[in-house]
Write an enzyme that holds these catalytic residues in place. Structure first.
Site, mmCIF file in Angstrom:
data_model
loop_
_atom_site.group_PDB
_atom_site.id
_atom_site.type_symbol
_atom_site.label_atom_id
_atom_site.label_comp_id
_atom_site.label_asym_id
_atom_site.label_seq_id
_atom_site.Cartn_x
_atom_site.Cartn_y
_atom_site.Cartn_z
ATOM 1 N N ASN A 1 0.876 -1.173 0.000
ATOM 2 C CA ASN A 1 0.000 0.000 0.000
ATOM 3 C C ASN A 1 0.906 1.214 0.000
ATOM 4 O O ASN A 1 1.495 1.557 1.024
ATOM 5 C CB ASN A 1 -0.902 -0.013 1.249
ATOM 6 C CG ASN A 1 -1.667 1.295 1.411
ATOM 7 O OD1 ASN A 1 -1.798 2.069 0.466
ATOM 8 N ND2 ASN A 1 -2.175 1.541 2.615
ATOM 9 N N HIS B 1 -9.514 1.697 4.735
ATOM 10 C CA HIS B 1 -8.235 1.825 5.444
ATOM 11 C C HIS B 1 -8.441 2.755 6.649
ATOM 12 O O HIS B 1 -9.221 3.707 6.574
ATOM 13 C CB HIS B 1 -7.170 2.387 4.492
ATOM 14 C CG HIS B 1 -5.801 2.304 5.074
ATOM 15 N ND1 HIS B 1 -5.337 3.211 5.998
ATOM 16 C CD2 HIS B 1 -4.805 1.408 4.893
ATOM 17 C CE1 HIS B 1 -4.103 2.875 6.348
ATOM 18 N NE2 HIS B 1 -3.751 1.786 5.694
ATOM 19 N N GLU C 1 -6.745 5.102 7.737
ATOM 20 C CA GLU C 1 -6.485 6.520 7.453
ATOM 21 C C GLU C 1 -7.697 7.156 6.779
ATOM 22 O O GLU C 1 -7.984 8.335 6.981
ATOM 23 C CB GLU C 1 -5.209 6.647 6.597
ATOM 24 C CG GLU C 1 -3.971 6.351 7.438
ATOM 25 C CD GLU C 1 -2.796 5.782 6.691
ATOM 26 O OE1 GLU C 1 -2.765 5.830 5.451
ATOM 27 O OE2 GLU C 1 -1.885 5.239 7.367
ATOM 28 N N GLU D 1 -5.697 -4.553 10.456
ATOM 29 C CA GLU D 1 -4.669 -3.534 10.634
ATOM 30 C C GLU D 1 -4.930 -2.767 11.928
ATOM 31 O O GLU D 1 -5.673 -1.771 11.918
ATOM 32 C CB GLU D 1 -4.682 -2.565 9.450
ATOM 33 C CG GLU D 1 -4.388 -3.228 8.125
ATOM 34 C CD GLU D 1 -3.723 -2.271 7.164
ATOM 35 O OE1 GLU D 1 -2.643 -2.605 6.674
ATOM 36 O OE2 GLU D 1 -4.258 -1.174 6.928
ATOM 37 N N GLY E 1 2.286 2.324 10.561
ATOM 38 C CA GLY E 1 3.243 3.406 10.363
ATOM 39 C C GLY E 1 3.989 3.806 11.628
ATOM 40 O O GLY E 1 4.677 4.812 11.653
#
Ligand code: PEP
Length: 248
Positions: A9, A94, A96, A166, A172
């Site tokens: 990704n 996702h 985010e 996730e 991250g």
């Protein structure tokens, strides 16, 4: 040995000049691998992805899409548009997108339905925040995200989705979930999907700071079918090491 799915990704990273050699290398790496290799890229690089990856073993696609076919939705991209670039994959939900762009489980649900109707394979992301894990809510949050995102879908549809667990606190941050934590949640998600939709062979990836140093540990767990890889997919050498991890 069971095939693993290793999907990158890119997020809002990379540029045209780096992507030309990158796609060429990735096609070669995928060709020499028994695993399934994929990459999701910014929309503007899909034309280059089609040019360089269509017809290779690399699956490719987008990082998001909108659920409507066309209309006054400034800045959005439809599933039909992704099909113009022969995309295989599209990431949906996702964390985010959920946190910065306020996407709800209902938005995720609409996008998944449209992606499936359009012949794309959605990669449906789910996962809890640190506060939710610390408050012992991780399992209920994941169950709610799964049931909300999959609402109204039939067996045939759910069986075509790739899922990605996730945990938000691992994305991250450099701090991965332990392989036991990931295994436990992915086994739980598979149980929810089996009990509610009858799908017993679901593909569920782990995502969150997967890198060459922890990939083998994570990928050797029985319920973890592969990885969704953010930061480490940007360096082709690191991505290659993850793709080539050997697990029993
Ligand atoms: C992601 O954002 O999907 C992801 C897994 O990112 P990272 O590997 O950088 O944690």
């Amino acid at each position: 040995m069971k095939k693993k799915y290793l999907i990158g990704n890119m997020k809002m990273n990379m540029d045209y000049s780096h992507l030309e050699p990158y796609f060429g290398d990735l096609a070669r790496i995928a060709d020499n691998s028994n695993n399934v290799v994929g990459v999701c890229v910014p929309y503007v690089y899909l034309e280059l992805a089609k040019y360089m990856l269509d017809g290779t073993k690399v699956l490719y696609g987008a990082e998001n899409m909108y659920h409507e076919d066309s209309g006054a939705y400034t800045g959005e991209i439809s599933a039909n548009m992704l099909n113009d670039f022969a995309c295989d994959l599209v990431i949906v939900g996702h964390s985010e997108r959920r946190s910065y762009f306020h996407e709800s489980d209902l938005d995720v649900n609409k996008k998944i339905k449209k992606a499936l109707d359009s012949g794309l394979t959605p990669i449906m992301c789910f996962g809890e925040t640190l506060e939710e894990r610390q408050g012992n809510m991780a399992f209920s949050v994941v169950e709610k995200q799964l049931m909300g995102g999959l609402q109204g879908l039939e067996y045939d549809e759910v069986s075509r989705i790739i899922f990605a667990y996730e945990p938000v606190w691992a994305i991250g941050t450099g701090v991965s979930a332990t392989s036991d934590q990931a295994e436990e949640m992915i086994a739980f998600a598979k149980r929810i999907i089996a009990e509610n939709f009858g799908v017993k062979e679901t593909i569920v990836l782990y995502g969150g700071s997967m890198k060459p140093s922890n990939a083998e540990d994570l990928l050797s767990k029985p319920s973890i079918d592969g990885g969704l890889i953010g930061g480490a997919c940007l360096k082709i050498d690191d991505f290659e090491k993850i793709i080539n991890v050997k697990v029993e």
